[in-house]
Write a protein that holds these residues in place. Structure first.
Motif, mmCIF file in Angstrom:
data_model
loop_
_atom_site.group_PDB
_atom_site.id
_atom_site.type_symbol
_atom_site.label_atom_id
_atom_site.label_comp_id
_atom_site.label_asym_id
_atom_site.label_seq_id
_atom_site.Cartn_x
_atom_site.Cartn_y
_atom_site.Cartn_z
ATOM 1 N N LYS A 166 0.816 -1.211 0.000
ATOM 2 C CA LYS A 166 0.000 0.000 0.000
ATOM 3 C C LYS A 166 0.854 1.267 0.000
ATOM 4 C CE LYS A 166 -4.128 -1.867 2.252
ATOM 5 N NZ LYS A 166 -5.059 -1.744 3.410
ATOM 6 N N PHE B 3 2.088 1.942 -3.514
ATOM 7 C CA PHE B 3 1.048 2.499 -4.386
ATOM 8 C C PHE B 3 0.843 3.984 -4.094
ATOM 9 C CE2 PHE B 3 -0.703 -2.018 -4.273
ATOM 10 C CZ PHE B 3 -0.082 -2.351 -5.458
ATOM 11 N N GLU C 10 -0.487 5.173 -13.732
ATOM 12 C CA GLU C 10 0.569 4.294 -13.245
ATOM 13 C C GLU C 10 1.893 4.633 -13.928
ATOM 14 O OE1 GLU C 10 -0.318 0.182 -13.484
ATOM 15 O OE2 GLU C 10 -2.359 0.383 -12.709
ATOM 16 N N ASN D 145 -0.856 -8.899 -6.568
ATOM 17 C CA ASN D 145 -0.693 -7.473 -6.825
ATOM 18 C C ASN D 145 -2.023 -6.804 -7.141
ATOM 19 O OD1 ASN D 145 0.997 -5.209 -7.002
ATOM 20 N ND2 ASN D 145 1.037 -5.339 -9.227
ATOM 21 N N GLU D 146 -2.871 -7.442 -7.945
ATOM 22 C CA GLU D 146 -4.146 -6.848 -8.320
ATOM 23 C C GLU D 146 -5.051 -6.695 -7.108
ATOM 24 O OE1 GLU D 146 -6.979 -5.005 -10.439
ATOM 25 O OE2 GLU D 146 -4.939 -5.503 -11.092
ATOM 26 N N TYR E 280 -3.818 -3.827 -5.045
ATOM 27 C CA TYR E 280 -4.132 -2.545 -5.673
ATOM 28 C C TYR E 280 -5.588 -2.174 -5.438
ATOM 29 C CZ TYR E 280 -4.164 1.139 -9.217
ATOM 30 O OH TYR E 280 -4.279 2.347 -9.863
#
Length: 504
Positions: A166, A169, A422, A434-435, A438
């Protein structure tokens, strides 16, 4: 008889000294044809010149080492071509210069020049001629560094030893907003971090300074000698900057050391991380006491996460009671005004056929109601190996620590009318989680208004927006006022060859 002055009479003519043609008198006593056979004022001016052009960035080389952007038949290109003829043209007088049309793909640029020069006893001769510029392909230094991905002078290695990304991101969105990625030669994503490659040490140092201001971290720098010129005493180094971000993410349950908990206002050791910006924001779920831990404080008194998101379990709220009057202890810090303290009785959704319930205090009293689903960490049945937890009184450990209210992810995904940009990067390994991570980050942005203030959120043009802050289930959403319109400029917006958009 009228007198006519001599000045008004017709001017006499003389014979050319070479061919005998009658001509008006001039200092050379020669006609133009004979004068040109005797003198060539374009002598020394090259009729064909090379111009270097980079195909990747479409820029022209302006010696010695400057690359400029020029459209065809523009003022900038005319000035660049004339500078190539600066030395020979300085001996004559330039009257006019203009482009002669050539096929755009012919790799030829033709200039029509008009020059004058004084010859033979003060006679001024004017001549028009064409100079051809041949465009030769040559890759500029910037494009060469981009194509040769191993050609770098500095690397910034950003690492975080956590399961959930997190913080990465969030950091990615800050880099995009402040355009810190423009000077990178390459961005490479690896298992536990990201590598940024730069052409100079200054650009790498700038990224490190930015990271230290935006996330709690610590850094180390090192350099390796590549070559050394003993004649000019110059050194060529490759610099490496190692940046380690604190291994704590949003929604982590942590256990503070007794000394750190006391310095933060005598708060309980078991806390929940509600946000990670330039500091770690902690809340005590039993008292609503807030605290912020910066990077330097964390590395003096380190603590780790007790659970990762995969260990969170789903509970259902059986009963809830709001605590109105909570007395603060001596020396207590500030309390959160956005959260509500409550006592909750919960039950695991996987144990609905049993009568086992758990009682705990939570900071989510403003969100939870009877029958709601909530994600939490089961302390009572967890095997925790932590030095601070092992030294705590078992009676002070909660049975369950509730983290966040649970909503239907599929419905939230369908009703999400916005998106994020991104970074373009090379991925070494593809993480299957990862998805999902996200999507967790996107949900955190919807739930935390303070977190998304530093992030550019763009409206998704493929979806029809509906103005509503919450959906039917009460899941928070981002309003249209917080979304930006993504600006997309087509390649031919300036008229294909960079035509002027201004009209007189």
């Amino acid at each position: 008889m009228e007198y006519i002055p001599a000045s008004a009479s017709s001017q006499g003519k003389i014979l050319c000294c070479e061919c005998g043609t009658p001509i008006p008198p001039n200092p050379a006593s020669m006609c133009v044809a004979c004068l040109r056979t005797q003198v060539d004022i374009t002598e020394g001016i090259p009729k064909q010149v090379s111009v270097h052009f980079c195909k990747q960035c479409e820029r022209y080389l302006q010696p010695p080492a400057t690359w400029v952007q020029c459209a065809l038949e523009s003022r900038e290109l005319l000035a660049l071509c004339l500078k190539k003829l600066k030395a020979p043209i300085s001996k004559v007088r330039l009257i006019d210069a203009g482009f002669v049309w050539t096929e755009p793909h012919s790799k030829r640029i033709k200039l029509k020049l008009t020059i004058q020069k004084e010859v033979m006893n003060g006679a001024i001769l004017q001549q028009v001629f064409v100079v051809e510029f041949v465009i030769q392909a040559q890759m500029c230094d910037d494009c060469h560094r981009i194509e040769a991905k191993d050609f770098w002078k500095a690397i910034v290695q950003v690492r975080q030893k956590t399961v959930h990304k997190k913080t990465f991101f969030y950091l990615e969105q800050l880099i995009l907003k402040h355009k810190l990625h423009q000077n990178t030669l390459r961005i490479k994503e690896i298992h536990d971090g990201i590598d940024f490659y730069y052409a100079s040490k200054q650009h790498g140092q700038k990224m490190v300074d930015f990271l230290q201001c935006t996330v709690p971290c610590r850094s180390k720098a090192s350099q390796r000698l590549i070559s050394h010129d003993i004649h000019s005493n110059t050194y060529n180094y490759k610099s490496t900057f190692s940046v380690e971000i604190v291994p704590v993410c949003k929604d982590n349950v942590v256990c503070l050391s007794p000394r750190l908990a006391q310095s933060l206002g005598n708060m309980n050791q078991i806390c929940v991380c509600i946000r990670v910006t330039n500091t770690i924001h902690l809340i005590d779920p039993c008292t609503l006491q807030m605290a912020e831990v910066d990077g330097s404080t964390y590395w003096r008194y380190p603590f780790s996460s007790l659970c990762d998101p995969r260990q969170l379990q789903e509970f259902i709220v059986m009963d809830i009671e709001i605590i109105r009057d909570q007395k603060q202890g001596a020396g207590a810090g500030i309390r959160s005004n956005k959260h509500t303290l409550a006592e909750v009785w919960v039950k695991k959704t996987s144990e609905m056929n049993t009568s086992l319930q758990y009682h705990c205090r939570t900071h989510l009293g403003h969100l939870l109601n009877h029958g709601d689903l909530v994600l939490g960490f089961d302390f009572a049945n967890a095997n925790i190996n932590n030095e601070f937890v092992n030294k705590m009184n078992p009676h002070h450990l909660p049975d369950v620590v509730l983290i966040k209210k649970s909503y239907d992810r599929s419905k939230r995904l369908h009703r999400r009318m916005w998106r994020l940009k991104e970074l373009e990067r090379d991925r070494e390994v593809m993480d299957s989680d990862n998805e999902g991570q996200y999507q967790d980050f996107l949900e955190d942005l919807e739930e935390d208004e303070a977190l998304r203030k530093n992030i550019n959120i763009f409206r998704d043009p493929s979806k029809i927006p509906v103005e509503s802050d919450t959906d039917d289930e009460g899941a928070p959403r981002i309003s249209l006022m917080e979304m930006l319109e993504d600006l997309c400029i087509s390649e031919d917006a300036t008229g294909g060859e960079g035509a002027d958009m201004m009209t007189s």
